[in-house]
Design a protein around this motif. Structure first.
Motif, mmCIF file in Angstrom:
data_model
loop_
_atom_site.group_PDB
_atom_site.id
_atom_site.type_symbol
_atom_site.label_atom_id
_atom_site.label_comp_id
_atom_site.label_asym_id
_atom_site.label_seq_id
_atom_site.Cartn_x
_atom_site.Cartn_y
_atom_site.Cartn_z
ATOM 1 N N VAL A 63 4.827 7.315 -1.639
ATOM 2 C CA VAL A 63 5.598 6.820 -0.500
ATOM 3 C C VAL A 63 5.024 5.470 -0.075
ATOM 4 N N GLY A 64 5.878 4.457 0.060
ATOM 5 C CA GLY A 64 5.420 3.148 0.495
ATOM 6 C C GLY A 64 4.921 3.187 1.926
ATOM 7 N N TYR B 266 0.872 -1.164 0.000
ATOM 8 C CA TYR B 266 0.000 0.000 0.000
ATOM 9 C C TYR B 266 0.912 1.217 0.000
ATOM 10 N N GLU B 267 0.564 2.198 -0.812
ATOM 11 C CA GLU B 267 1.383 3.396 -0.926
ATOM 12 C C GLU B 267 0.501 4.625 -0.841
ATOM 13 N N ILE B 268 1.102 5.737 -0.449
ATOM 14 C CA ILE B 268 0.343 6.969 -0.284
ATOM 15 C C ILE B 268 0.899 8.062 -1.184
ATOM 16 N N PRO C 58 5.915 -5.466 -5.446
ATOM 17 C CA PRO C 58 6.306 -4.306 -6.253
ATOM 18 C C PRO C 58 6.955 -3.217 -5.410
ATOM 19 N N SER C 59 7.676 -2.347 -6.086
ATOM 20 C CA SER C 59 8.278 -1.190 -5.428
ATOM 21 C C SER C 59 7.301 -0.019 -5.479
ATOM 22 N N PRO C 60 7.435 0.949 -4.560
ATOM 23 C CA PRO C 60 6.539 2.108 -4.588
ATOM 24 C C PRO C 60 6.630 2.867 -5.907
ATOM 25 N N THR C 61 5.515 3.400 -6.341
ATOM 26 C CA THR C 61 5.443 4.183 -7.566
ATOM 27 C C THR C 61 6.200 5.498 -7.387
ATOM 28 N N THR C 62 6.855 5.944 -8.440
ATOM 29 C CA THR C 62 7.573 7.218 -8.385
ATOM 30 C C THR C 62 6.624 8.344 -7.980
#
Length: 260
Positions: free
Chosen positions: A162-163, A105-107, A155-159
């Motif tokens: 913030v993860g 989950y990312e913000i 997956p890695s956080p999206t550019t």
């Protein structure tokens, strides 16, 4: 008499907006009062002072506790303090996608002009106020997204985002076996205070520094180490000496027994 030399410094000024009597002001000036326009507003100065008081200088995350019962992921409320503004995150209960083996989950920390309303706006051509509309708030909003995959790795956080947390299952459709916070959370409970600890401990400037010192101090001591065996109980074990003899008790000193 001592010789004085003025030394030039960079970044040593804090400016806040000042208005003069009868001065014409514009919308940007009003936004400085509220903090919507951070340039020369008192708000960044206050937030920077707060961050400095807890030993921080950049974006600081407080709260965001994460737990899971295997089905839901519970995230506590949190606050994000930046040097020029603040974001709030509400407590949420998350149910990851059932087809995911792992995910995050990312913000996204978003700022936008919101809350449009009817306004009286100055018409420069007609030289009078005319009915119109426009946004009335600058809103800081935390937006939440899930990114999931049917296979490892997560997956890695999206550019630009913030993860928040990472989760995984052992098998697709199974219970959540891991939910780990990704945010570099600061815990204000460990804010240091200057204290004098005695005896012979000296001055420890932070709580964690004092705890580490005590841990290392105790670890360096020689103690009798015991391990539980079958039939053990949790009674308190005490020892005392009398002359050249030592005695022990496990009933709070009611009966003292000599060592065999």
């Amino acid at each position: 008499m001592a010789n004085e030399v003025a030394i030039s410094l960079v970044g040593n000024q804090v400016k806040v907006f000042h208005t003069n009597a009868f001065q014409k002001i514009n919308p940007d000036d009003f936004d400085r009062f509220s903090g919507a326009n951070p340039e020369h507003s008192i708000v960044p100065a206050i937030l920077t002072a707060i961050l400095a008081a807890i030993g921080q200088a950049e974006d600081t995350y407080i709260g965001f506790g994460v737990t899971t019962d295997g089905t839901n992921i519970e995230v506590d409320s949190g606050i994000i303090i930046r040097p020029d503004t603040v974001f709030r995150f509400p407590a949420v209960s998350l149910i990851p996608n059932p087809d995911a083996l792992a995910g995050i989950y990312e913000i996204l920390l978003d700022q936008s002009l919101t809350d449009p309303a009817a306004l009286m706006l100055w018409d420069t051509a007609g030289k009078s106020f005319q009915p119109g509309s426009g946004p009335t708030r600058k809103t800081n909003e935390v937006k939440l997204f899930e990114q999931w995959v049917p296979s490892l790795p997560a997956p890695s956080p999206t550019t630009g985002r913030v993860g928040l947390l990472h989760y995984k299952r052992d098998v697709i459709g199974g219970p959540i076996t891991e939910a780990t916070l990704l945010l570099p959370v600061y815990d204000p409970q460990f804010l240091g205070v200057g204290v004098g600890l005695n005896p012979a401990i000296g001055d420890r400037t932070t709580l964690t520094n004092a705890i580490n010192w005590l841990f290392n101090y105790v670890e360096a001591k020689d103690f009798i180490r015991t391990v539980p065996s079958a039939g053990f109980d949790n009674a308190k074990f005490q020892v005392r000496t009398q002359g050249n003899y030592a005695y022990w008790t496990n009933d709070e000193g009611v009966t003292w027994r000599p060592f065999a």
